[in-house]
Every structure is written in C-alpha cells, then in structure tokens.
Design a protein around this motif. Structure first.
Motif, PDB file in Angstrom:
ATOM      1  N   MET A  12       0.830  -1.172   0.000  1.00 28.45           N
ATOM      2  CA  MET A  12       0.000   0.000   0.000  1.00 28.45           C
ATOM      3  C   MET A  12       0.886   1.251   0.000  1.00 28.45           C
ATOM      4  SD  MET A  12      -3.072   0.820   2.587  1.00 28.45           S
ATOM      5  CE  MET A  12      -3.843   2.380   2.630  1.00 28.45           C
ATOM      6  N   THR A  13       0.572   2.208  -0.845  1.00 33.81           N
ATOM      7  CA  THR A  13       1.335   3.438  -0.944  1.00 33.81           C
ATOM      8  C   THR A  13       0.978   4.379   0.197  1.00 33.81           C
ATOM      9  OG1 THR A  13       1.307   3.228  -3.342  1.00 33.81           O
ATOM     10  CG2 THR A  13       1.894   5.362  -2.451  1.00 33.81           C
ATOM     11  N   ARG A  14       1.998   4.915   0.815  1.00 35.96           N
ATOM     12  CA  ARG A  14       1.759   5.855   1.910  1.00 35.96           C
ATOM     13  C   ARG A  14       1.415   7.224   1.330  1.00 35.96           C
ATOM     14  NH1 ARG A  14       6.534   5.191   6.134  1.00 35.96           N
ATOM     15  NH2 ARG A  14       7.648   6.303   4.536  1.00 35.96           N
ATOM     16  N   PRO A  15       0.488   7.960   1.966  1.00 38.70           N
ATOM     17  CA  PRO A  15       0.151   9.298   1.488  1.00 38.70           C
ATOM     18  C   PRO A  15       1.374  10.213   1.526  1.00 38.70           C
ATOM     19  CG  PRO A  15      -1.409   8.572   3.174  1.00 38.70           C
ATOM     20  CD  PRO A  15      -0.289   7.576   3.145  1.00 38.70           C
ATOM     21  N   VAL A  16       1.466  11.078   0.506  1.00 39.71           N
ATOM     22  CA  VAL A  16       2.562  12.036   0.433  1.00 39.71           C
ATOM     23  C   VAL A  16       2.081  13.383   0.969  1.00 39.71           C
ATOM     24  CG1 VAL A  16       4.119  13.289  -1.106  1.00 39.71           C
ATOM     25  CG2 VAL A  16       3.555  10.882  -1.576  1.00 39.71           C
ATOM     26  N   VAL A  17       2.851  13.933   1.906  1.00 42.96           N
ATOM     27  CA  VAL A  17       2.589  15.268   2.428  1.00 42.96           C
ATOM     28  C   VAL A  17       3.818  16.119   2.119  1.00 42.96           C
ATOM     29  CG1 VAL A  17       2.123  16.675   4.468  1.00 42.96           C
ATOM     30  CG2 VAL A  17       1.126  14.389   4.278  1.00 42.96           C
ATOM     31  N   ALA A  18       3.598  17.250   1.441  1.00 38.55           N
ATOM     32  CA  ALA A  18       4.676  18.180   1.110  1.00 38.55           C
ATOM     33  C   ALA A  18       4.741  19.250   2.196  1.00 38.55           C
ATOM     34  CB  ALA A  18       4.411  18.817  -0.244  1.00 38.55           C
TER      35      ALA A  18
END
Length: 98
Positions: free
Chosen positions: A1-7
């Motif tokens: 599962m891909t982890r959410p990206v936070v910029a």
C-alpha cells in the motif's frame, strides 16, 4: 500500500523540522522543501524526500507539490529590509505555491 505524500515547505525551520519528524514517524511519505540540499535520510530513518529550491522557483515548487495529498506551508520570513520585501517573501511565496 502506498503511503500518502505530504509536502512541507520550511522543512528545516523551527516548526517545519518537527512537523517533518511527526509526519514521517506517523507513516506518511514526506516531501520536504528546503533552500539548501539536505541528506536524503529522513528523521530517524523515516521516509523523507528532500526538494531543494526557493519559493521563487516554479520548477522546484511543482516538484514539491506533484502528487501530494496535502501541502503544509511553514516557510516564511520573520524579518526583512522593508515591509514590501517582507510581504513579497511571505505573500508572494504563498501565491506561487498555491
């Protein structure tokens, strides 16, 4: 599962570096924005991808935000040579990021 990206802008500042740590420790992939190159290893080995650039650099801002679930803007000046310079750094940087 891909982890959410936070910029995160201002990722090396007082608030930003703590936020990067918290997000990485919480399982997010962090795309951290800094004016100077940073070591690619994240805090405590967390997943942090460093983007080098400034709030005036459209290509760097595009790279920061591309595919991110959220952008947290922590970058900004706390002092400047003039009121206009202060507003340009903070207001102009926010407009370009948005």
């Amino acid at each position: 599962m891909t982890r959410p990206v936070v910029a995160v802008t201002g990722a090396t500042g007082f608030i930003g570096r703590r936020l990067v740590q918290l997000l990485a420790d919480s399982g997010y992939t962090v795309r951290a924005f800094a004016r100077k190159p940073q070591a690619q290893a994240g805090p405590k080995g967390g997943a942090v991808d460093w983007i080098t650039g400034t709030l005036e650099d459209r290509n760097a801002l595009d790279a920061l935000a591309e595919g991110a679930e959220a952008v947290v803007h922590c970058a900004g000046a706390i002092k400047a040579h003039s009121r206009n310079a202060f507003l340009e750094v903070n207001g102009g940087g926010m407009r370009r990021l948005a």
